[in-house]
Write a protein that holds these residues in place. Structure first.
Motif, PDB file in Angstrom:
ATOM      1  N   TRP A  36      -8.361  54.370 -47.485  1.00  0.00           N
ATOM      2  CA  TRP A  36      -9.690  53.996 -47.964  1.00  0.00           C
ATOM      3  C   TRP A  36     -10.646  53.479 -46.896  1.00  0.00           C
ATOM      4  O   TRP A  36     -11.855  53.505 -47.091  1.00  0.00           O
ATOM      5  N   GLY A  37     -10.169  52.972 -45.781  1.00  0.00           N
ATOM      6  CA  GLY A  37     -11.049  52.325 -44.817  1.00  0.00           C
ATOM      7  C   GLY A  37     -10.634  52.612 -43.388  1.00  0.00           C
ATOM      8  O   GLY A  37     -10.044  53.649 -43.093  1.00  0.00           O
ATOM      9  N   TRP A  38     -10.960  51.685 -42.510  1.00  0.00           N
ATOM     10  CA  TRP A  38     -10.743  51.898 -41.078  1.00  0.00           C
ATOM     11  C   TRP A  38      -9.363  51.411 -40.658  1.00  0.00           C
ATOM     12  O   TRP A  38      -8.900  50.368 -41.104  1.00  0.00           O
ATOM     13  N   GLY A  39      -8.712  52.156 -39.776  1.00  0.00           N
ATOM     14  CA  GLY A  39      -7.461  51.700 -39.193  1.00  0.00           C
ATOM     15  C   GLY A  39      -6.234  52.284 -39.861  1.00  0.00           C
ATOM     16  O   GLY A  39      -6.298  53.180 -40.711  1.00  0.00           O
ATOM     17  N   LEU A  40      -5.092  51.735 -39.485  1.00  0.00           N
ATOM     18  CA  LEU A  40      -3.793  52.202 -39.976  1.00  0.00           C
ATOM     19  C   LEU A  40      -3.286  51.305 -41.097  1.00  0.00           C
ATOM     20  O   LEU A  40      -3.696  50.149 -41.226  1.00  0.00           O
ATOM     21  N   PHE A  85     -18.329  44.781 -30.557  1.00  0.00           N
ATOM     22  CA  PHE A  85     -18.602  46.217 -30.656  1.00  0.00           C
ATOM     23  C   PHE A  85     -17.347  46.979 -31.062  1.00  0.00           C
ATOM     24  O   PHE A  85     -17.372  47.838 -31.944  1.00  0.00           O
ATOM     25  N   LEU A  86     -16.231  46.662 -30.441  1.00  0.00           N
ATOM     26  CA  LEU A  86     -14.989  47.378 -30.706  1.00  0.00           C
ATOM     27  C   LEU A  86     -14.398  47.037 -32.071  1.00  0.00           C
ATOM     28  O   LEU A  86     -13.737  47.871 -32.693  1.00  0.00           O
ATOM     29  N   SER A  87     -14.622  45.811 -32.537  1.00  0.00           N
ATOM     30  CA  SER A  87     -14.008  45.377 -33.787  1.00  0.00           C
ATOM     31  C   SER A  87     -14.887  45.609 -35.005  1.00  0.00           C
ATOM     32  O   SER A  87     -14.451  45.388 -36.139  1.00  0.00           O
ATOM     33  N   ALA A  88     -16.130  46.085 -34.800  1.00  0.00           N
ATOM     34  CA  ALA A  88     -17.076  46.233 -35.911  1.00  0.00           C
ATOM     35  C   ALA A  88     -16.548  47.082 -37.056  1.00  0.00           C
ATOM     36  O   ALA A  88     -16.718  46.721 -38.227  1.00  0.00           O
ATOM     37  N   PRO A  89     -15.906  48.236 -36.809  1.00  0.00           N
ATOM     38  CA  PRO A  89     -15.407  49.022 -37.943  1.00  0.00           C
ATOM     39  C   PRO A  89     -14.369  48.279 -38.788  1.00  0.00           C
ATOM     40  O   PRO A  89     -14.328  48.444 -40.009  1.00  0.00           O
ATOM     41  N   ALA A 131      -2.582  62.452 -48.509  1.00  0.00           N
ATOM     42  CA  ALA A 131      -3.309  63.469 -47.757  1.00  0.00           C
ATOM     43  C   ALA A 131      -4.649  63.763 -48.412  1.00  0.00           C
ATOM     44  O   ALA A 131      -5.694  63.795 -47.741  1.00  0.00           O
ATOM     45  N   ARG A 132      -4.671  63.944 -49.703  1.00  0.00           N
ATOM     46  CA  ARG A 132      -5.913  64.305 -50.391  1.00  0.00           C
ATOM     47  C   ARG A 132      -6.895  63.122 -50.409  1.00  0.00           C
ATOM     48  O   ARG A 132      -8.095  63.297 -50.190  1.00  0.00           O
ATOM     49  N   ALA A 133      -6.385  61.907 -50.678  1.00  0.00           N
ATOM     50  CA  ALA A 133      -7.272  60.737 -50.729  1.00  0.00           C
ATOM     51  C   ALA A 133      -7.849  60.423 -49.354  1.00  0.00           C
ATOM     52  O   ALA A 133      -9.045  60.156 -49.208  1.00  0.00           O
ATOM     53  N   SER A 134      -7.023  60.461 -48.323  1.00  0.00           N
ATOM     54  CA  SER A 134      -7.483  60.086 -46.983  1.00  0.00           C
ATOM     55  C   SER A 134      -8.420  61.119 -46.375  1.00  0.00           C
ATOM     56  O   SER A 134      -9.090  60.845 -45.375  1.00  0.00           O
ATOM     57  N   HIS A 135      -8.493  62.320 -46.958  1.00  0.00           N
ATOM     58  CA  HIS A 135      -9.406  63.351 -46.481  1.00  0.00           C
ATOM     59  C   HIS A 135     -10.565  63.579 -47.452  1.00  0.00           C
ATOM     60  O   HIS A 135     -11.323  64.545 -47.298  1.00  0.00           O
ATOM     61  N   ALA A 136     -10.733  62.683 -48.414  1.00  0.00           N
ATOM     62  CA  ALA A 136     -11.783  62.845 -49.422  1.00  0.00           C
ATOM     63  C   ALA A 136     -13.095  62.195 -49.014  1.00  0.00           C
ATOM     64  O   ALA A 136     -14.149  62.524 -49.560  1.00  0.00           O
ATOM     65  N   LEU A 137     -13.035  61.277 -48.054  1.00  0.00           N
ATOM     66  CA  LEU A 137     -14.215  60.499 -47.679  1.00  0.00           C
ATOM     67  C   LEU A 137     -14.284  60.325 -46.169  1.00  0.00           C
ATOM     68  O   LEU A 137     -13.266  60.416 -45.481  1.00  0.00           O
ATOM     69  N   GLY A 138     -15.485  60.051 -45.676  1.00  0.00           N
ATOM     70  CA  GLY A 138     -15.648  59.678 -44.284  1.00  0.00           C
ATOM     71  C   GLY A 138     -15.560  58.170 -44.147  1.00  0.00           C
ATOM     72  O   GLY A 138     -14.793  57.514 -44.872  1.00  0.00           O
ATOM     73  N   LYS A 139     -16.378  57.600 -43.258  1.00  0.00           N
ATOM     74  CA  LYS A 139     -16.282  56.170 -42.990  1.00  0.00           C
ATOM     75  C   LYS A 139     -17.644  55.475 -43.032  1.00  0.00           C
ATOM     76  O   LYS A 139     -17.868  54.468 -42.353  1.00  0.00           O
ATOM     77  N   SER A 140     -18.578  55.998 -43.819  1.00  0.00           N
ATOM     78  CA  SER A 140     -19.820  55.265 -44.039  1.00  0.00           C
ATOM     79  C   SER A 140     -19.544  54.060 -44.926  1.00  0.00           C
ATOM     80  O   SER A 140     -18.466  53.948 -45.535  1.00  0.00           O
ATOM     81  N   TYR A 141     -20.507  53.150 -45.022  1.00  0.00           N
ATOM     82  CA  TYR A 141     -20.336  52.008 -45.925  1.00  0.00           C
ATOM     83  C   TYR A 141     -20.064  52.484 -47.347  1.00  0.00           C
ATOM     84  O   TYR A 141     -19.150  51.977 -48.018  1.00  0.00           O
ATOM     85  N   SER A 142     -20.827  53.466 -47.808  1.00  0.00           N
ATOM     86  CA  SER A 142     -20.634  53.973 -49.172  1.00  0.00           C
ATOM     87  C   SER A 142     -19.254  54.576 -49.339  1.00  0.00           C
ATOM     88  O   SER A 142     -18.605  54.406 -50.383  1.00  0.00           O
ATOM     89  N   ASP A 143     -18.782  55.297 -48.312  1.00  0.00           N
ATOM     90  CA  ASP A 143     -17.439  55.882 -48.375  1.00  0.00           C
ATOM     91  C   ASP A 143     -16.373  54.790 -48.477  1.00  0.00           C
ATOM     92  O   ASP A 143     -15.426  54.888 -49.269  1.00  0.00           O
TER      93      ASP A 143
END
Length: 538
Positions: free
Chosen positions: A16-20, A386-390, A80-92
């Motif tokens: 759903w979000g950023w990282g592992l 800067f590096l930790s923002a996501p 696989a399907r969920a993690s490829h359903a969205l990008g990484k915008s705030y809305s995503d």
């Protein structure tokens, strides 16, 4: 020769979000982090929520299944399907956090080589199945979302993660042939075995890919001179539904429209980039950095203009307004901060830094170099933020704080009025949508002799369950202001589906006609990333 890949973590990414998955902090840690952030921003903290776990996510069943001829490279399990359903915008991220995966791919394809990719595109073209190149999935503009509208019997996500090798290094010409699925850390680790680097570090570096950088014209480490990935591209190879597209490897050419430049920024609408020759260099050994304070953002901007037109070409020249400096702990929020840096693989850079600091002093700046070539605490704090923002944004979503950005570019003579009007439009949109308590910050990410690339950050209280609609209203308002004032709808975040309405107004109509014609020839069935950049001919 083929260079072995350095081992990189194979942990699964969060759905759903950023990282592992194994990087997700415990709920108590999220609550503590959220409280600290909310206190620093002066925003009232809501109840810290937890994301919908993967096992509770419900996806629409696949409309189609992989044919037996492709089944060994296809994956339709839940992750696989969920993690490829969205990008990484705030809305995503909000949608994923709440378990809302409204347009999942029917399955994910993981080609092992170009022949696999050719077979996939042939099958998709023959079965009315849309194909979405995924890259690293870090798009913040809807560029990888399988939301393709009617007219297709299915949609698949193309994940080139298996194509992650540095295939060849030319140390004489300082270039490397690299597969498009290589993510930033793996790419740099392999080049590092030769003491080389690409020196392209977008904020998404940890998970984004070389192919994705080229397809979206991503901007990277250098704030001046070599700002975008196409500045580092020597040759590109792509697989299209109509055949292989590969340019001749050259340092430069005046032979017609550049085939490399046409692929750069194509966002997967013309074909799938599989590899590229890129310019590399030895790792810089001479570095200097400094933090310089200014009383006002416009005073700092005038100094940055002088530096950008001086021919000094700093590697870092990022101007942060007072709020942005305070947000990143690079300042106390009372002064504008210029983060300035020089680096070289060949010669000392002290003289260049000294001249830049002299220009700063001439424009009222106060600052000096930091100890041990680090630029001091201000620059270090900015770099870490800067590096930790996501990662921080995931915490903001859990805490009910709307946090998103938009960026653009404008020429210097129009910048003062542009900054005033776009900032005012953003502040009014935040106030009318989120009430009091929201804040808008601005910084320069890149600068050119003829203008800067302003990057705005929006932080505001969010209404639970309405975050996507809130940001949508703000985004429309600021996009209208950017286009009305003569800026670009995007400097380095690409177009995707989110920017299409304003991109359609920005581009010349004859160019749109030409692009439709190119797509019709290369992608006759119109399967390649529908809805992005251009619509297919009827």
């Amino acid at each position: 020769m083929c260079i072995d890949s350095t081992a990189v973590s194979k942990s699964r990414r969060k759905h759903w979000g950023w990282g592992l998955e194994d990087q997700q902090p415990a709920p108590a840690q999220v609550r503590a982090s959220a409280a600290a952030v909310a206190d620093h921003l002066g925003i009232a903290l809501g109840t810290v929520e937890e994301p919908v776990p993967l096992q509770s996510v419900k996806l629409a069943p696949p409309r189609i299944h992989a044919p037996s001829t492709l089944s060994d490279i296809c994956d339709e399990d839940l992750h696989a399907r969920a993690s490829h359903a969205l990008g990484k915008s705030y809305s995503d991220v909000v949608r994923g956090f709440r378990g809302r995966f409204e347009h999942p791919p029917d399955f994910v394809v993981r080609p092992r080589d170009e022949s696999d990719l050719e077979r996939v595109l042939e099958w998709c073209s023959g079965h009315r199945v849309a194909a979405i190149p995924f890259g690293g999935g870090t798009s913040v503009v809807g560029g990888v979302s399988p939301d393709v509208g009617p007219g297709f019997d299915g949609v698949v996500s193309l994940d080139l993660g298996a194509l992650d090798r540095v295939l060849q290094v030319d140390e004489v010409s300082r270039a490397a042939l690299i597969q498009a699925g290589a993510v930033g850390p793996a790419l740099e680790a392999q080049l590092g075995e030769r003491g080389l680097t690409l020196r392209h570090f977008p904020q998404s570096f940890e998970f984004s890919t070389l192919g994705g950088w080229i397809a979206t014209r991503a901007a990277g480490h250098f704030a001046t001179l070599w700002t975008h990935i196409e500045d580092l591209v020597e040759s590109v190879r792509a697989i299209t539904p109509a055949g292989v597209w590969e340019s001749r490897r050259l340092p430069g050419s005046g032979a017609g429209v550049s085939p490399d430049r046409m692929l750069a920024g194509s966002e997967g609408t013309l074909g799938v980039i599989t590899q590229a020759w890129v310019r590399v260099q030895p790792r810089p050994v001479h570095k200097r950095s400094a933090g310089v304070r200014f009383a006002s953002f416009l005073a700092g901007a005038e100094c940055v203009r002088a530096i950008s037109q001086s021919g000094l070409h700093p590697s870092n020249c990022r101007l942060l307004d007072a709020g942005e400096a305070g947000l990143t702990m690079a300042g106390d929020g009372s002064h504008v901060l210029l983060v300035l840096g020089f680096e070289s693989t060949d010669h000392p850079v002290q003289e260049a830094m000294a001249r830049a600091l002299a220009l700063c002093a001439e424009h009222g700046g106060e600052g000096s170099e930091g100890r041990e070539e680090s630029g001091g605490d201000a620059v270090g704090s900015w770099r870490q933020a800067f590096l930790s923002a996501p990662y921080l944004r995931d915490v903001l979503v859990a805490a009910g704080v709307l946090g998103e950005t938009f960026e653009t570019a404008i020429t210097w003579e129009r910048f003062p009025a542009f900054h005033e009007r776009v900032s005012a439009a953003a502040e009014e949109a935040v106030r009318s949508t989120c009430g009091d308590g929201g804040r808008v910050f601005c910084r320069f990410t890149h600068v050119y002799p003829d203008g800067p690339a302003p990057y705005f950050t929006v932080l505001a209280p969010a209404r639970r369950g309405e975050e996507v609609e809130q940001w949508g209203a703000i985004k429309r308002a600021v996009s209208e202001a950017v286009i009305a004032e003569g800026g670009t709808i995007t400097h380095h975040h690409a177009v995707g589906r989110d920017h299409r309405p304003w991109y359609d107004r920005q581009r010349p109509e004859p160019f749109a006609i030409a692009l439709r014609g190119a797509k019709a020839e290369l992608d006759p069935a119109g399967i390649m990333n529908p809805g992005v950049l251009i619509d297919r001919l009827p």
